[in-house]
Design an enzyme around this catalytic site. Sequence first.
Site, PDB file in Angstrom:
ATOM      1  N   SER A 185       0.841  -1.199   0.000  1.00 25.44           N
ATOM      2  CA  SER A 185       0.000   0.000   0.000  1.00 25.44           C
ATOM      3  C   SER A 185       0.871   1.242   0.000  1.00 25.44           C
ATOM      4  CB  SER A 185      -0.849  -0.044   1.269  1.00 25.44           C
ATOM      5  OG  SER A 185      -1.438   1.195   1.529  1.00 25.44           O
ATOM      6  N   LYS A 191       2.244  -3.828   6.648  1.00 27.76           N
ATOM      7  CA  LYS A 191       2.650  -3.832   5.235  1.00 27.76           C
ATOM      8  C   LYS A 191       4.168  -3.639   5.124  1.00 27.76           C
ATOM      9  CE  LYS A 191      -1.431  -4.398   3.425  1.00 27.76           C
ATOM     10  NZ  LYS A 191      -1.787  -5.703   2.850  1.00 27.76           N
ATOM     11  N   TYR A 249      -1.668  -0.962  10.925  1.00 29.19           N
ATOM     12  CA  TYR A 249      -1.965  -1.510   9.591  1.00 29.19           C
ATOM     13  C   TYR A 249      -0.798  -1.259   8.643  1.00 29.19           C
ATOM     14  CZ  TYR A 249      -3.559  -1.627   4.782  1.00 29.19           C
ATOM     15  OH  TYR A 249      -3.621  -1.872   3.441  1.00 29.19           O
TER      16      TYR A 249
END
Length: 341
Positions: A128, A157, A153
């Site tokens: 992302s 990643k 979050y």
Amino acid sequence: MAFKNKILVTGGLGYIGSHTVISLIENGYDPIIVDNMCNSKIEALNRIEKISGVRPNTYIADVRDEEKMEQIFKENKIDAVIHFAGLKAVGESVQKPKLYYDNNIGSTEVLLKKMKEHGVKNIVFSSSATVYGNPKKVPIVESDPIGEVTNPYADTKVQIEYILQALAKQDPSLGIAILRYFNPIGAHPSGLIGEDPRGIPNNLMPYVTQVAVGKLPELNVFGNDYPTRDGTCIRDYIHVCDLARGHVLTLKKLEQGPGLVIYNLGTSVGTTVLELVNAFMKANNITIPYKIAPRRAGDIPECYANCDKAYKEIGFKTQYNIVDCCRDSWNWQKKNPNGLN
Ligand code: NAD
Ligand code: WQD
């Protein structure tokens, strides 16, 4: 050498996964889905079948379930994995960090273990733009620094990217692609699949479409005092079908030989919140009531991609613009006011 066997798609019933499964089928691949349905519904599979004429072999299972994954790898000769499965709500990740680390990193670890045991060498990972944190400059290129992130979050990643990069160094026979998506919106032009968030949407486009369909009274525009052309934040909104095609192009790159590749997948165009809302109103001839609300904690003023690398190396070029995105998002929402049921 072209992949002749199966492509395992984790999270293949989700928003980006389901669109990618369609693209894979259209391009002659044989996708196998594994999804635990924590953020998807089985109706997505019916819709995939309706659009493509194919009902992919699907396992309702958690990628962290080693026994189940063993069965999947045993039952299917897999050439490559596309790893979408993961939790993605930034706010929730701040409230429940352990859930995010367990799910996102745990699933990746099991997946990589099973790949190794079964001699599967190729993986495409859903990363992302959030790995770039608050970028020092835009447009963002792949060599810009990652890792200075502010929520669990995003950190999952980053950590998974580091694991994949280390593996690529250690084993040059692997084919690893890290794809950094910007802001996926839009839906399949059929209106049969699209983004189907649970509860009140966190993201801009599903919020707008739910206002349009009358489920929410008005949009809150989070801040109009940012240093941008109209004071609202700038993002790079990419049509989910363009993103899906990016995965097919990436597989074709991995078919050419092993190695590590990292691509930004966006449009290279920045759009403000108000520009997106106005494009939606114009494209669909609908009024979206909105009010300016305080800034949302953690938002960055500007984030958009330079996608030259993906264009040069895999021929990635978007086919849909912001108006197409707005038309297809609305087409999906109005045909499915309550999402997939
Ligand atoms: P999504 O929630 O619609 O899809 C993810 C799918 O994975 C869901 O169907 C969910 O049920 C499944 N899943 C989650 N954990 C699982 C597990 N442990 N085992 C099996 N299945 C599991 O999300 P999406 O928007 O399609 O995103 C797909 C991927 O792309 C995610 O990894 C996400 O972090 C990443 N991504 C998304 C965006 C975005 O804005 N949508 C942007 C950048 C990156
Ligand atoms: C876009 C803009 C909001 C809702 C998030 C994740 C990121 C990635 C994509 C997964 C911002 C504004 C929003 C609303 C608003 N996901 N907005 N009113 O924040 O760029 O990125 O999704 O990897 O990691 O952080 O996307 O759609 O939430 O917001 O004004 O009701 O719309 O402030 O400027 P974001 P978004």
